[in-house]
Write an enzyme that holds these catalytic residues in place. Structure first.
Site, short mmCIF file in Angstrom:
data_model
loop_
_atom_site.label_atom_id
_atom_site.label_comp_id
_atom_site.label_asym_id
_atom_site.label_seq_id
_atom_site.Cartn_x
_atom_site.Cartn_y
_atom_site.Cartn_z
CE1 TYR A 154 0.76 18.62 -7.29
CE2 TYR A 154 -0.06 20.85 -7.65
CZ TYR A 154 1.00 19.98 -7.39
OH TYR A 154 2.26 20.49 -7.22
CE LYS A 158 1.74 19.38 -3.95
NZ LYS A 158 2.98 18.93 -3.30
#
Ligand code: NDP
Length: 246
Positions: A154, A158
């Protein structure tokens, strides 16, 4: 604030995307939302937007699928006639410690969070460039700035979105299109609802404002970035995290 504008919001059926869709519609924008599977939630947000007297429609599409995204983008343009604003918000988590993370969990998070944003930016830019004030807003995360235990996939996705944001800002600036990223901290949505209570308590003590954020508090920033007032801001990453990483 957005009267006469058309916006596309990926993941606009729940959480931060839903709050963004509603505040955009409240401010006069016609809005197309993209969702992946929850048709009931998508239908609900469309009805809620229509109450503001704007045009609203939901499209089912896996943002990570390049050709499906291409077809849906063409369909949206056909239906709405123009596109001024894109919010790349659709995102997923598949948390786990790095040493145990499966290839599938790494790939799916990168595919939805990064490739999904690339796909929609790639397929909609040709229309957004025709807008007198085009706007692209990518929903990143403080995890992409600071990293976070259990979020190798993740946080990598990002951080990649920040690179995508800065490049898009540079490539499309001559066409009067701005591109910025929002990096939220912990926000009360379905995504964080499944976190164990002890983690949620720890989060609150780590946040100077002593609480999680609300989807509307991120959506308000997206509204500003989408508006004419933000015309001279591009390539920026703005945190909405209650001061966690100030
Ligand atoms: P939610 O889980 O509440 O909602 C996710 C939305 O994305 C839903 O509308 C979902 O559609 C859609 N979606 C998921 N996968 C796909 C896909 N493959 N194709 C199309 N749509 C998809 O998420 P949040 O509102 O919490 O998060 C929104 C964004 O904000 C994400 O990018 C997230 O990473 C980011 N963020 C969230 C934070 C938080 O604390 N909540 C913090 C920092 C960043 P459907 O309902 O059909 O499944």
């Amino acid at each position: 604030m957005l009267k006469g504008k058309t916006a596309v919001i990926t993941g606009g059926s729940r959480g931060i995307g839903r709050a963004t869709a509603l505040i955009f519609a409240k401010n006069g924008a016609d809005v197309a939302v993209i969702f992946s599977g929850n048709e009931a939630a998508a239908g609900e947000v469309v009805s809620a937007m229509e109450k503001f007297g704007v045009k609203a429609k939901a499209y089912q599409c896996d943002v990570s699928d390049f050709s499906q995204a291409k077809n849906i983008c063409a369909e949206i343009f056909k239906e709405f006639g123009k596109i001024d604003i894109l919010v790349n918000n659709a995102g997923i988590t598949k948390d786990g410690l790095l040493l145990a993370m499966s290839e599938a969990d790494f790939d799916s998070v990168i595919n939805v969070n990064v490739k999904g944003a690339f796909n929609f930016t790639r397929h909609l830019s040709r229309y957004i460039m025709k807008s007198p004030a085009g706007r692209i807003i990518n929903i990143s995360s403080v995890s992409g700035i600071a990293g976070n235990v259990g979020q190798a996939n993740y946080s990598a996705s990002k951080a990649a979105l920040i690179g995508l944001t800065k490049t898009t800002a540079k490539e499309l600036a001559s066409r009067n299109v701005t591109c910025n990223a929002i990096a939220p901290g912990f926000i009360e949505t379905d995504m964080t609802a499944s976190l164990p209570d002890e983690i949620l308590e720890k989060v609150k003590t780590a946040v100077p404002l002593k609480r999680m954020g609300k989807p509307e508090e991120v959506a308000a920033l997206a509204l500003f970035l989408a508006s004419d007032a933000a015309a001279y801001i591009t390539g920026e990453v703005i945190k909405a995290d209650g001061g966690m990483y100030a």
